[in-house]
Structure formats: C-alpha cells, structure tokens
Motif scaffolding. Structure first.
Motif, PDB file in Angstrom:
ATOM      1  N   HIS A 144       0.847  -1.209   0.000  1.00 52.09           N
ATOM      2  CA  HIS A 144       0.000   0.000   0.000  1.00 52.09           C
ATOM      3  C   HIS A 144       0.875   1.248   0.000  1.00 52.09           C
ATOM      4  O   HIS A 144       0.661   2.173  -0.785  1.00 52.09           O
ATOM      5  CB  HIS A 144      -0.920  -0.018   1.222  1.00 52.09           C
ATOM      6  N   ASN A 167       2.548   1.903  -3.303  1.00 51.87           N
ATOM      7  CA  ASN A 167       1.682   2.209  -4.451  1.00 51.87           C
ATOM      8  C   ASN A 167       0.523   3.128  -4.093  1.00 51.87           C
ATOM      9  O   ASN A 167      -0.482   3.151  -4.794  1.00 51.87           O
ATOM     10  CB  ASN A 167       1.128   0.901  -5.029  1.00 51.87           C
ATOM     11  N   HIS A 168       0.678   3.896  -3.034  1.00 47.45           N
ATOM     12  CA  HIS A 168      -0.459   4.686  -2.561  1.00 47.45           C
ATOM     13  C   HIS A 168      -0.976   5.641  -3.624  1.00 47.45           C
ATOM     14  O   HIS A 168      -0.216   6.314  -4.321  1.00 47.45           O
ATOM     15  CB  HIS A 168      -0.075   5.495  -1.320  1.00 47.45           C
ATOM     16  N   ASP A 171      -2.672   0.213  -5.863  1.00 42.03           N
ATOM     17  CA  ASP A 171      -2.841   0.400  -4.417  1.00 42.03           C
ATOM     18  C   ASP A 171      -3.588  -0.785  -3.827  1.00 42.03           C
ATOM     19  O   ASP A 171      -4.372  -1.458  -4.511  1.00 42.03           O
ATOM     20  CB  ASP A 171      -3.582   1.703  -4.122  1.00 42.03           C
ATOM     21  N   HIS A 224      -6.966   8.782   3.709  1.00 41.37           N
ATOM     22  CA  HIS A 224      -6.856   8.451   2.295  1.00 41.37           C
ATOM     23  C   HIS A 224      -8.093   8.757   1.469  1.00 41.37           C
ATOM     24  O   HIS A 224      -8.085   8.555   0.252  1.00 41.37           O
ATOM     25  CB  HIS A 224      -6.514   6.957   2.164  1.00 41.37           C
ATOM     26  N   HIS A 252      -6.321  10.652  -7.204  1.00 44.04           N
ATOM     27  CA  HIS A 252      -5.770   9.324  -7.471  1.00 44.04           C
ATOM     28  C   HIS A 252      -5.196   9.344  -8.887  1.00 44.04           C
ATOM     29  O   HIS A 252      -5.646  10.109  -9.736  1.00 44.04           O
ATOM     30  CB  HIS A 252      -6.837   8.243  -7.320  1.00 44.04           C
ATOM     31  N   GLY A 256       2.058  10.002  -4.776  1.00 43.33           N
ATOM     32  CA  GLY A 256       1.116   9.236  -3.971  1.00 43.33           C
ATOM     33  C   GLY A 256       1.264   9.514  -2.489  1.00 43.33           C
ATOM     34  O   GLY A 256       0.269   9.626  -1.756  1.00 43.33           O
TER      35      GLY A 256
END
Length: 415
Positions: A149, A152-153, A159, A290, A297, A308
């Motif tokens: 996570h 790759n946020h 993600d 988030h 995104h 990210g």
C-alpha cells in the motif's frame, strides 16, 4: 491546505486546478535532518511499556466497577437506577480509554511492521507480532500488504486499499446530452447511510483481511490475508503467513479458554469491546487519511511514489488524546507516507520541514473528525473511468478540484 467547498452553482471550469508534485524523493529527503530518521529501540520499548502499564491499570480499575456500584452502600445513596447509571457510565469511560490504549499498542505494532520501532528487524518483528496478534491482526500478512500500500499509494491500478469505485463499477452512465439521475444510482436515506457507516467502522478491517473489501478490484475472488498462496504474497513469504495464522489461532484458543473460565460477558466487557474500539479508531483514522474530495488518485504514468505519498491528510484527531494515546498516527501521517521507517516521535518536527518544502501539496485539516467522517463518506462516491488524474465525485456527480490544463485530455473530460 483546508478543505475546499463547492459553490452553489456547479461549474467544472471554475474548479480549483491541481498540479502534481514535481519534486524527487531525494530532494524531499534531503530537506529533513538525518537525525530525525534515527530509530531508538529503548525509546520504542519505553512507549510500549507505558501503554501496557496503562492498559493493565485500566483493567485493574475496571475490576472495581461492578462490585462498587452493586454494593448496598452505593445503592442506598444513589438508588438502584442511579447506581446502574453510574455503573454503565464507568464502563463507558473504561471502554473509551482502554480502546484508545489498545489502539496505541496497535500503532506500535504498525511501527514495528515498518521497521520504525528499531534498527533490529528481529526486535521489531517480535514486538510487532506479539502486539498485533493480541489485537487480532495477522502481523506478517498485514505487514506485507501494508508495505505494498505504501509503495503504491493513490495508484488506481496498484494500491492495496481504499481504491475508489469508478463510474463503471457503480453502473452509472457517462455524462452526455441527457442529464443523469444520480439519485437513482447513489441515493440513500440518511438512516441507511448511517447504518453503512457504522458497519464500516466496526467491521471494515476484518472484512478487508478476510475478503479484500475495499482492496484492489483486480485481485481474484476470495483474496484474503490468511491464504499462504494468496496473490498478496509471494512463495518465499509462505512461512511467515503461516506463522501469522498460528498466532491468530492461538488468540482464538486464549479467548475461548478465558470465556469458559470467566464468562463470555466478562471477556466482552474487559477485552472485546475495547478491541472493537481499536477496529473503529483504526478504520476511521485510515479512511480519513486516504479518502477526501481534494485528494487525487493517479493512473499509469502520472503516478509516482512521492506524488502518492503527498496524497494523504494530516488531521487534528481527538486533540491531545490522539497525540498521547495514538502516538501521532493521525496528526503526522503525510511524512509517514514519505518515510515509513521514520519513528513516530520525530513526526512533528519532520513535518515542519516537509510542509515548508512541498507547500500547497501538504494537506492538513483541523475540522472535527466525526463531522468530516460523515461528510467524506457521503461525498466520496466514485471517480471517472478515464483520466490519469482523477478526483472523487459526490452524489450529484460534482468534484471540488480538477487537474491543471496540462494534465487534462483534450478529447476526454475526466475532472
């Protein structure tokens, strides 16, 4: 940056524009003093012992609640109804503070998972495994997916959690000449919305671990954190996944044994309800980190690690209680996403350097968190199917921001 509100007359062309962060991770790290990355095992252990001591003290104090409020002396003074009100008030106080204390211990386990607790991986794993197992979290399994996570946020494709639903996911047609009745697709009564929100707060974390709820939609059906062969893990991690499962099975045995000795009601009062509070606080914190209308995104080439990492929110979560009991996990989350191995006790100072460098890309909110939870849950409905930078839209198909002109496709509206 504070939250942006939508004007009464919605006009996409008038929305504030967003330009992605252009700094490199190397530049960002160089702006923060090296001393703030130093991990102290002894300091981490001191916080752990503090939290364990508070949990034990609260537990011990709670053993006096029922005998005291049920004593003839107290009932003679307060009457039976008054004594019952006092009894459940004291239990509510216990559940509140024990829930926060348990959550603080969970946060320390989270620190261990990132390697922020100690420079020794063994010490971190022993402490993290013990604390997370005691709170029904498969330590190694969750550590692995949580690392992905962080890596790759805010990527729509990669993600691991809180991946937004798209217009297509909800079956909403694309904007065209004819207006869309969004109420038909997204309209819920406030009572139903409240029910769904409470369900999320209490059960979202177990649902994510067991069924990949809110996780990456491209994963196969039945993806979960307990299958050693899950797509979440690679073959070399099979052993630690099994170790995590053994810990959870041991906890199940401990709770079953304690229930048979002390009674299910007592186990629920002393341990079960505080654990539900952990699930509530953890989900509320991470959801608000988030999920916000002003956070983008990314798809494909527009995503980068540092972009990210910047797409999360620092929040004034429960004031001093959030800082003391929850180890600043909500107050200084942005810098944590940039540098997850930085110990939490350096978060406040490091955030000042980070904020000065990235400027408007640093997002902070002091809005009341329960109010924000309700508003964001109602607003953040879906993102568009097209576009490499997308923002949440609400139940009328409205957003609060759009990508800058250089990042908008000429033939496709996706803002």
């Amino acid at each position: 940056m504070e939250s942006v509100s939508i004007s009464k007359v919605y006009n996409e062309d008038s929305l504030p524009e967003y330009t992605p962060l252009s700094l490199s991770l190397k530049e960002i790290r160089a702006a923060i003093p090296a001393r703030l990355f130093v991990r102290s095992t002894w300091r981490g252990l001191a916080y752990t012992m503090r939290d364990l001591s508070m949990a034990a003290l609260l537990w011990y104090a709670a053993t006096y609640i029922d005998p005291t409020t049920r004593s003839p002396y107290v009932r003679a003074i307060l009457s039976s109804p008054g004594a019952e009100v006092l009894r459940w008030t004291l239990w509510a106080i216990y559940w509140w503070f024990q829930g926060l204390t348990f959550t603080g211990l969970w946060v320390i386990g989270h620190e261990c998972g990132h390697g922020a607790f100690s420079s020794s991986r063994t010490i971190s794993d022993v402490i993290g495994y013990t604390l997370h197992t005691a709170l029904w979290t498969p330590y190694f399994s969750w550590r692995i997916s949580h690392h992905r996570h962080h890596s790759n946020h805010a990527s729509m494709e990669k993600d691991e959690v809180y991946v937004p639903k798209t217009r297509a996911d909800l079956g909403i047609p694309k904007e065209g000449k004819e207006p869309i009745d969004y109420e038909e697709y997204l309209g819920d009564t406030p009572i139903y919305t409240l029910f769904m929100l409470i369900r999320q707060q209490l059960f979202a974390f177990p649902a994510y671990l067991l069924f990949n709820v809110s996780g990456q939609k491209t994963y196969p059906k039945w993806t979960n954190h307990f299958d050693p062969n899950s797509i979440l893990f690679n073959p070399s991690q099979r052993g630690v996944i099994i170790a995590s499962n053994i810990g959870i099975m041991f906890m199940a045995w401990i709770v079953t044994l304690a229930s048979s000795i002390y009674g299910t009601a007592n186990v629920a009062k002393y341990y079960g309800i505080p654990w539900l509070a952990v699930s509530h606080w953890f989900i509320m914190i991470t959801y608000l980190h988030h999920t916000d209308p002003q956070l983008p995104h990314f798809r494909k080439g527009e995503w980068s690690f540092q972009r990210g990492a910047a797409c999360t929110v620092d929040r004034d979560f429960l004031g001093w209680q959030g800082r003391f009991f929850l180890h600043d996990v909500a107050h200084y989350h942005v810098v944590h996403h940039f540098f997850p191995q930085m110990p939490f006790y350096h978060g406040a100072e490091a955030t000042q350097y980070l904020k000065e460098l990235i400027g408007e890309h640093y997002v902070y909110s002091k809005a009341p968190v329960y109010k924000t939870l309700w508003e964001n849950y109602n607003f953040c409905q879906f993102v568009e199917d097209e576009g490499d930078i997308v923002f949440y839209k609400n139940k009328q198909g409205h957003a609060v921001r759009r990508p800058a002109a250089a990042y908008r496709a000429k033939t496709t509206k996706y803002y």
